[in-house]
Write a protein that holds these residues in place. Structure first.
Motif: not given
Length: 98
Positions: A2-12, A78-92
């Protein structure tokens, strides 16, 4: 697949080299889970609507990829374990188009 789109916000507060490593790590995680990265869009640093973990802005990155549905939970973990990623949004995306 399936195709997914991931928006991640990384610490500035990281430098550009560290930012690139984080983006590569996300792509590496997708390929490790037998997925396929279709595109990556580094949107740059943007102001947030509200503070997240005391940050007022962050680096936005959009990944489009294909992955088996049974691997999505492992990928999310795996994404949630990365402390440099503030927020994610994963859509199918494949579900949205249909």
């Amino acid at each position: 697949m399936r195709t997914y789109e991931l928006l991640s916000i990384i610490k500035p507060n990281i430098d550009s080299e560290e930012f690139d490593k984080i983006v590569e790590k996300i792509e590496e995680t997708i390929t490790t889970l037998k997925g396929k990265v279709l595109s990556t869009d580094k949107m740059g640093r943007k102001k947030l609507s509200y503070d997240i973990k005391d940050f007022r802005d962050g680096y936005f990155v959009v990944h489009n990829f294909e992955l088996e549905p049974n691997q999505v939970e492992k990928f999310n973990r795996q994404l949630r374990l990365n402390e440099n990623i503030l927020r994610i949004m994963l859509l199918e995306v494949s579900a949205v188009k249909a």
